[in-house]
Design a protein around this motif. Structure first.
Motif, mmCIF file in Angstrom:
data_model
loop_
_atom_site.group_PDB
_atom_site.id
_atom_site.type_symbol
_atom_site.label_atom_id
_atom_site.label_comp_id
_atom_site.label_asym_id
_atom_site.label_seq_id
_atom_site.Cartn_x
_atom_site.Cartn_y
_atom_site.Cartn_z
ATOM 1 N N ALA A 221 0.845 -1.205 0.000
ATOM 2 C CA ALA A 221 0.000 0.000 0.000
ATOM 3 C C ALA A 221 0.878 1.252 0.000
ATOM 4 C CB ALA A 221 -0.934 -0.006 1.209
ATOM 5 N N ARG A 222 1.987 1.196 0.715
ATOM 6 C CA ARG A 222 2.914 2.346 0.695
ATOM 7 C C ARG A 222 3.699 2.383 -0.608
ATOM 8 N NH1 ARG A 222 3.626 0.576 5.894
ATOM 9 N NH2 ARG A 222 5.540 -0.539 5.398
ATOM 10 N N GLU A 223 4.198 1.241 -1.033
ATOM 11 C CA GLU A 223 5.061 1.203 -2.223
ATOM 12 C C GLU A 223 4.362 1.755 -3.469
ATOM 13 O OE1 GLU A 223 7.896 -2.698 -1.199
ATOM 14 O OE2 GLU A 223 6.053 -2.989 -2.333
ATOM 15 N N ILE A 224 3.089 1.410 -3.658
ATOM 16 C CA ILE A 224 2.426 1.790 -4.920
ATOM 17 C C ILE A 224 2.139 3.287 -5.010
ATOM 18 C CG2 ILE A 224 1.446 -0.452 -5.473
ATOM 19 C CD1 ILE A 224 -1.145 0.346 -4.201
ATOM 20 N N GLN A 225 2.385 4.003 -3.920
ATOM 21 C CA GLN A 225 2.244 5.464 -4.011
ATOM 22 C C GLN A 225 3.546 6.112 -4.481
ATOM 23 O OE1 GLN A 225 0.084 7.229 -0.619
ATOM 24 N NE2 GLN A 225 -0.348 5.119 -0.017
ATOM 25 N N SER A 226 4.528 5.281 -4.851
ATOM 26 C CA SER A 226 5.803 5.825 -5.339
ATOM 27 C C SER A 226 6.006 5.396 -6.793
ATOM 28 C CB SER A 226 6.951 5.290 -4.484
ATOM 29 O OG SER A 226 7.133 3.917 -4.773
ATOM 30 N N PRO A 227 6.759 6.210 -7.575
ATOM 31 C CA PRO A 227 6.931 5.915 -8.998
ATOM 32 C C PRO A 227 7.518 4.524 -9.257
ATOM 33 C CG PRO A 227 7.751 8.113 -8.488
ATOM 34 C CD PRO A 227 7.391 7.472 -7.180
ATOM 35 N N ALA A 228 8.360 4.031 -8.372
ATOM 36 C CA ALA A 228 9.013 2.753 -8.625
ATOM 37 C C ALA A 228 8.020 1.589 -8.662
ATOM 38 C CB ALA A 228 10.073 2.488 -7.564
ATOM 39 N N ASP A 234 0.918 6.023 -9.558
ATOM 40 C CA ASP A 234 1.268 6.384 -8.184
ATOM 41 C C ASP A 234 0.644 7.727 -7.786
ATOM 42 O OD1 ASP A 234 3.503 6.290 -10.252
ATOM 43 O OD2 ASP A 234 4.047 8.097 -9.115
ATOM 44 N N GLY A 235 0.548 8.657 -8.742
ATOM 45 C CA GLY A 235 -0.047 9.963 -8.424
ATOM 46 C C GLY A 235 -1.515 9.804 -8.053
ATOM 47 N N VAL A 236 -2.229 8.994 -8.830
ATOM 48 C CA VAL A 236 -3.648 8.747 -8.547
ATOM 49 C C VAL A 236 -3.795 8.137 -7.157
ATOM 50 C CG1 VAL A 236 -5.687 7.439 -9.299
ATOM 51 C CG2 VAL A 236 -4.087 8.340 -11.005
ATOM 52 N N LEU A 237 -2.903 7.210 -6.840
ATOM 53 C CA LEU A 237 -2.985 6.537 -5.537
ATOM 54 C C LEU A 237 -2.619 7.483 -4.397
ATOM 55 C CD1 LEU A 237 -1.589 3.154 -6.737
ATOM 56 C CD2 LEU A 237 -3.775 3.477 -5.562
ATOM 57 N N ALA A 238 -1.605 8.301 -4.634
ATOM 58 C CA ALA A 238 -1.214 9.245 -3.577
ATOM 59 C C ALA A 238 -2.369 10.208 -3.300
ATOM 60 C CB ALA A 238 0.049 9.995 -3.985
#
Ligand code: ADP
Ligand code: GLC
Length: 493
Positions: A221-228, A234-238
């Protein structure tokens, strides 16, 4: 609470990966907590006895592919109703769920899974032909995600919508001319809607139009908010971070437990793990054509052969594994070049490498029981179930520190060994050097029986049963019941 749970695969009926395991076990855990659960899935040709299931509704022909009928069956071993979306033109065919026999995605996957989402939405409306209206619609991955924009577009009273991401790598992106063909409004085809690089993205539709988003481990859940790890989303998720949470998957111990596993030549439990694993190892070595060597550490992988799983890293360290006197057994299918490379390796090293290409539920269980270590050098892993099953079988997972692997395996560091909390071996980053070093650590551990047995028994005691996750989902659903919706999702969208 009434819950409609939609998935494109459900164990034991149809399965290509962990999604099926989740969709086969979580609904039963939710029903055990008192929820009124119904499952929804396509009526694939491979479904046993689907034609004999009674027709309970006709949904018409929204996309000009013939009538869609809903048939009712049950999730095997339970009395949970399973609703099958029966459209012969779209689902009654040979090949796998998503691909034809030559491994190409079905060219009409857009319409096939457009229809699945549409049917989930239609059966969630107040005037559903079934007369049973869910409070919550729980969608899984891109194959069901379109239900969310359909319900928003149709309006009226709609259930709370939860969308679970099992893998950001699979997005369901198609040409935009599909938007009118699916009967969706062009006004949703924007950057804030389901448009993604001039295509319609089904995954993004789920991310944008559901009330709550979950994924299958807190770390992912944390990782997918980052570009990697976000695969461009990731922007949509953030933006939706307040509505996004990670709920760790569970294991179905009525299916994955070596003391009751019908697939094993020799069953065992924590008290008989050494003898039990030795017997299963000997049988597997015989059956896979490996020399019967009880003293050789046996590494196994049970996996889709894809970039995600880091199988190419495994390939590059194989010479060193072999040089150290270990054996390696693979059960997997997927990318052709990896299948070919492992087949070639097994041919040139028949004493140490054995490969079984294809899909076999029985073999997956037998490998878990026979192996000393299960290798998961994944580059990313939303949750991973194989390492969770491995622990229950007294098999040490060797994993890259990412996603659910990081959340479930405790590395055998000096401190963890002293504390008795170690359950496997963890390395990072996803490189062949780090993997090779970790395999060397594993082999060292294997030679130290007392330590190895301690880790095995700690792993076997772990409880990843589904009841914990079920309670977390119920808390999430509860917050979405009419009159209780908060956050940025819901009616505002
Ligand atoms: P993913 O869903 O990404 O493939 P998971 O670890 O969550 O990874 O789940 C994989 C599931 O699929 C497990 O139940 C595993 O046993 C099973 N599996 C993977 N490959 C095979 C195979 N070739 N044959 C049988 N089962 C397999
Ligand atoms: C996906 C992921 C895997 C996860 C499974 C079930 O296939 O790749 O990590 O365990 O879904 O959630």
């Amino acid at each position: 609470m009434r819950l409609l749970f939609a998935s494109s695969e459900i164990f034991p009926l149809v399965k290509t990966g962990g999604l099926a395991d989740v969709a086969g076990a979580l609904p039963a855990a939710l029903a055990a907590e008192g929820l009124d659960v119904r499952l929804l899935m396509p009526a694939y040709r491979s479904l046993p006895g689907r034609g004999d299931c009674p027709e309970i509704a006709r949904l018409g022909d929204p996309f000009g592919r013939g009538d869609t009928i809903i048939r009712e069956s049950r999730l095997p071993g339970t009395d949970i109703p399973l609703w099958l979306v029966d459209n012969p033109a779209l689902f009654d065919r040979d090949g796998s769920l998503y691909q034809d026999d030559s491994g190409r995605d079905w060219p009409d996957n857009d319409i096939r899974f457009g229809l699945l989402g549409w049917a989930a939405a239609r059966l969630s409306q107040v005037n559903s032909p079934l007369g049973w209206v869910p409070d919550i619609l729980h969608l899984h991955d891109w194959q069901t995600a379109l239900a969310a924009p359909y319900l928003r577009a149709w309006g009226g009273q709609i259930p709370g919508i939860v969308f679970t991401i099992h893998n950001m790598a699979y997005q369901g992106c198609f040409a935009p001319d599909l938007v009118p063909r699916l009967g969706l409004p062009w006004s949703f085809y924007t950057m804030d809607g389901f448009e993604y690089w001039s295509q319609i993205s089904y995954l993004k539709a789920g991310l944008v139009y559901a009330d709550r988003l979950t994924t299958v481990s807190p770390t992912y859940a944390r990782e997918i908010q980052s570009p990697a790890f976000g695969f461009g989303l990731d922007g949509v998720l953030a933006n939706r971070a307040a509505d996004l949470s990670g709920i760790l998957n569970g294991a179905d111990y009525s299916v994955w437990d070596p003391s009751i596993d019908p697939h094993l030549p020799c069953r065992y439990d924590a008290a008989s793990v050494s003898e039990g694993k030795a017997a299963n190892k000997a049988r597997l070595q015989q059956d896979m054509g490996l020399p019967e060597r009880p003293d050789a550490p046996l590494f196994a992988a049970v996996t889709r052969l894809s970039d995600q799983k880091g199988i190419d890293l495994l390939l590059s360290v194989m010479p060193s594994v072999i040089a150290q006197g270990a054996q390696f057994a693979l059960l997997g299918s997927g990318e052709r070049w990896l299948e070919d490379a492992f087949t070639a390796m097994a041919r040139s090293c028949p004493e140490t490498v054995a490969v079984h290409l294809g899909y076999s539920e029985e073999f997956a269980h037998r490998l878990q029981a026979a192996a000393d270590f299960v290798l998961m050098p994944s580059r990313f892993e939303p949750c991973g179930l194989t390492q969770i099953y491995a622990m229950r079988y007294g098999t040490l997972p060797v994993v890259q520190r990412t996603g659910g692997l990081a959340d479930t395996v405790v590395d055998a560091t000096y401190d963890a060994m002293l504390a008795g909390t170690a359950t496997g071996l963890v390395f990072e980053p996803p490189s062949s050097g780090a993997l090779q070093w970790c395999i060397e650590r594993a082999i060292g551990l294997y030679r130290n029986r007392a330590q190895m047995e301690r880790i095995q028994s700690t792993g076997m005691r772990q409880d990843f049963g589904w009841d914990r996750a079920a309670r977390q989902y119920i808390a999430l659903y509860d917050g979405l019941r009419p009159g209780r919706r908060h956050g940025t999702g819901g009616e505002a969208r």
